[in-house]
Design a protein around this motif. Structure first.
Motif, PDB file in Angstrom:
ATOM      1  N   GLU A 150       0.827  -1.222   0.000  1.00 27.96           N
ATOM      2  CA  GLU A 150       0.000   0.000   0.000  1.00 27.96           C
ATOM      3  C   GLU A 150       0.855   1.262   0.000  1.00 27.96           C
ATOM      4  O   GLU A 150       0.335   2.372   0.103  1.00 27.96           O
ATOM      5  CB  GLU A 150      -0.916   0.027   1.249  1.00 27.96           C
ATOM      6  N   SER A 151       2.159   1.128  -0.085  1.00 25.99           N
ATOM      7  CA  SER A 151       3.022   2.306   0.095  1.00 25.99           C
ATOM      8  C   SER A 151       2.810   3.360  -0.990  1.00 25.99           C
ATOM      9  O   SER A 151       2.458   3.043  -2.129  1.00 25.99           O
ATOM     10  CB  SER A 151       4.489   1.874   0.108  1.00 25.99           C
ATOM     11  N   ASP A 152       3.068   4.625  -0.611  1.00 24.10           N
ATOM     12  CA  ASP A 152       2.972   5.737  -1.576  1.00 24.10           C
ATOM     13  C   ASP A 152       4.117   5.668  -2.580  1.00 24.10           C
ATOM     14  O   ASP A 152       3.969   6.036  -3.742  1.00 24.10           O
ATOM     15  CB  ASP A 152       3.106   7.091  -0.838  1.00 24.10           C
ATOM     16  N   ILE A 153       5.281   5.236  -2.093  1.00 29.68           N
ATOM     17  CA  ILE A 153       6.487   5.220  -2.935  1.00 29.68           C
ATOM     18  C   ILE A 153       6.886   3.765  -3.175  1.00 29.68           C
ATOM     19  O   ILE A 153       6.883   2.954  -2.246  1.00 29.68           O
ATOM     20  CB  ILE A 153       7.659   5.967  -2.239  1.00 29.68           C
ATOM     21  N   ARG A 154       7.230   3.429  -4.398  1.00 34.32           N
ATOM     22  CA  ARG A 154       7.696   2.073  -4.741  1.00 34.32           C
ATOM     23  C   ARG A 154       9.219   2.105  -4.848  1.00 34.32           C
ATOM     24  O   ARG A 154       9.785   3.070  -5.390  1.00 34.32           O
ATOM     25  CB  ARG A 154       7.127   1.629  -6.084  1.00 34.32           C
ATOM     26  N   ILE A 155       9.854   1.038  -4.376  1.00 30.54           N
ATOM     27  CA  ILE A 155      11.324   1.024  -4.390  1.00 30.54           C
ATOM     28  C   ILE A 155      11.846  -0.311  -4.913  1.00 30.54           C
ATOM     29  O   ILE A 155      11.330  -1.378  -4.559  1.00 30.54           O
ATOM     30  CB  ILE A 155      11.869   1.301  -2.965  1.00 30.54           C
ATOM     31  N   ALA A 156      12.893  -0.252  -5.747  1.00 36.59           N
ATOM     32  CA  ALA A 156      13.489  -1.491  -6.281  1.00 36.59           C
ATOM     33  C   ALA A 156      14.988  -1.318  -6.482  1.00 36.59           C
ATOM     34  O   ALA A 156      15.488  -0.197  -6.600  1.00 36.59           O
ATOM     35  CB  ALA A 156      12.837  -1.854  -7.615  1.00 36.59           C
ATOM     36  N   HIS A 157      15.684  -2.467  -6.509  1.00 38.45           N
ATOM     37  CA  HIS A 157      17.098  -2.467  -6.901  1.00 38.45           C
ATOM     38  C   HIS A 157      17.197  -3.162  -8.256  1.00 38.45           C
ATOM     39  O   HIS A 157      16.752  -4.305  -8.405  1.00 38.45           O
ATOM     40  CB  HIS A 157      17.952  -3.212  -5.870  1.00 38.45           C
ATOM     41  N   CYS A 158      17.747  -2.481  -9.233  1.00 34.35           N
ATOM     42  CA  CYS A 158      17.913  -3.055 -10.580  1.00 34.35           C
ATOM     43  C   CYS A 158      19.348  -2.810 -10.998  1.00 34.35           C
ATOM     44  O   CYS A 158      19.667  -1.776 -11.582  1.00 34.35           O
ATOM     45  CB  CYS A 158      16.959  -2.401 -11.574  1.00 34.35           C
ATOM     46  N   PRO A 159      20.245  -3.744 -10.682  1.00 35.90           N
ATOM     47  CA  PRO A 159      21.666  -3.498 -10.926  1.00 35.90           C
ATOM     48  C   PRO A 159      21.997  -3.432 -12.407  1.00 35.90           C
ATOM     49  O   PRO A 159      21.418  -4.167 -13.206  1.00 35.90           O
ATOM     50  CB  PRO A 159      22.345  -4.713 -10.283  1.00 35.90           C
TER      51      PRO A 159
END
Ligand code: SAJ
Length: 418
Positions: A150-159
């Protein structure tokens, strides 16, 4: 979700090509860098780094109005952080200060629905740490570690996984590991990369994505260390290591890499330490491989000292001062002009310091020597071959493959003058 504006933070060897490729797909890209001069150069449609064809892509993107650089972050729908992750001081601990500074700087312009991607090669846990820095700076927004899906901000690691010299090609064709902090983060980040990636976008979580990148480079480092160790063993046993490797590689399940003067570049010699620093007791093989590769330049230097003493024994009328040493290649690998983190440069510097005679260098990919190599002379290949008593081959540039010095002692770290 449609990404109308993308912001790339850090316009270096990875950030700039990535920004340019997004812009070439007619997406508005805001490039952010703390280096004002890099920003000015890019806004003129030029580049401040060396990478084949990048100048054309950046020029077109800037002229068509899709790419613009600035020193101050601006609002965007997705932020890609591609800043360096150096070591802290002399030890091999990763320093996340640039990731921290980048995340704090974008936090001021973040809005609900934004995607933040960490592309910098990072130790395991760095993406979660970045999410913490963002959450501390923006208590009015929610983040995956607090609100999950449900977060407002989406976060990912894409090396990034591209090979210097082939960046534009590999950015598009390589498969991409997409490690979201939640499945929705992974999905959104995959959607973004599918704008230009022709390879597969393979989803995982952030920690596995971080470890995947470190694993790839550590695997290559361990394999090169095996080849380098073999070269030292073979030298002692009077066996030609290149013949040996080519014979062993005829086995259907063996594929040994090539020995050299050491491992250079900004990735393979660095990233394995990020595993060692997190798990020092467990990462024994990975640490040893680093040590084997890091010690190879000293071994090469010993070979030069032995050659000098052999030459003096054969030519008792001469002194060290009379000996011309030629070093072939300065780049960190073949057919590129990048001298940073190059074992060849380290070796040549040490030769300049220890040797009182001439030190010639041949590097077909540069026009002048960097200041710290001023004690040497940059000469053309023919002159080096003709005028030298000791020939030290350090890089297997294509120019060296068709010429072999006819006189003098040869130390061939790449096996092309056997
Ligand atoms: N080297 C050898 N023997 C070999 C192969 C390489 O001594 O058989 C040496 C090279 O001369 C050089 C160093 O290793 O000094 C590194 O060169 P490289 O071609 O192996 O790798 P890089 O540093 O140019 O790029 C690597 C790539 N990683 C892998 O191949 C697993 C690239 O895909 C990554 O994106 C890049 O690191 C990165 O940015 O991490």
């Amino acid at each position: 979700m449609a990404f109308e504006t993308i912001s790339v933070i850090g316009l270096g060897y990875i950030g700039l090509p990535t920004a340019a490729v997004f812009a070439s797909r007619k997406i508005k890209v805001i490039g952010v860098d703390v280096n004002q001069s890099a920003v000015d150069i890019i806004n003129e449609g030029k580049i401040h780094i060396v990478e084949p064809d990048l100048d054309m892509v950046v020029h077109a993107a800037v002229m068509e109005g899709y790419l613009r650089a600035t020193t101050t972050p601006e609002p965007a729908d997705a932020f890609l952080i591609a800043v360096p992750t150096p070591f802290k001081g002399e030890n091999h601990e990763p320093d996340l200060k640039y990731i921290e500074a980048a995340s704090k700087s974008i936090s001021t312009v973040l809005k609900k629905g934004d995607l933040v991607i960490l592309e910098s090669t990072s130790p395991v846990g760095a993406t979660e740490q970045m999410a913490e820095w963002l959450a501390e700076a923006r208590t009015d927004l929610t983040f995956p570690q607090q609100a999950g899906e449900e977060s407002d901000i989406r976060i990912a690691h894409c090396p990034e996984r591209v090979l210097p010299g082939k960046v534009l090609e590999e950015l598009v064709s390589n498969d991409r590991v997409i490690g979201g902090m939640t499945p929705k983060c992974t999905e959104l980040a995959s959607q973004l990369y599918k704008t230009f990636v022709k390879g597969e976008c393979v989803g995982t979580n952030a920690r596995t994505a971080e470890m995947a990148k470190l694993t790839e480079n550590s695997c290559r480092d361990v394999q090169i260390a095996f080849a380098n160790e073999l070269s030292i063993i073979c030298d002692k046993l009077d066996i030609d290591v290149w013949e040996l490797i080519s014979l062993a590689n005829r086995h259907p399940r063996i594929n040994i890499l090539q020995p050299g003067p050491g491992v250079g570049g900004h990735c393979i010699a660095v990233d394995p330490w990020f595993i060692v620093s997190k798990t020092p007791t467990e990462a024994r093989l990975i640490r040893t491989a680093r040590e084997v590769n890091d010690n190879k330049p000293s071994w090469v230097l010993e070979k030069v000292k032995i050659a000098i003493s052999d030459f003096l024994q054969e030519n008792p009328e001469k002194t060290t001062r009379d000996i011309n040493i030629s070093c072939y290649g300065l780049a960190f690998k073949q057919d590129i002009d990048d001298l940073r983190e190059s074992p060849a440069v380290d070796i040549v510097k040490k030769i300049i310091n220890m040797h009182s005679g001439n030190v010639f260098t041949v590097e077909p990919n540069i026009m002048e020597l960097p200041r710290d190599l001023e004690g040497a002379k940059l000469v053309i290949l023919q002159k080096a071959c003709e005028k030298s008593d000791i020939h030290l081959l350090l890089v297997d540039h294509k120019e060296f493959k068709s010429v072999k010095p006819k006189t003098g002692l040869i130390i061939d770290t790449k096996g092309i003058w056997r």
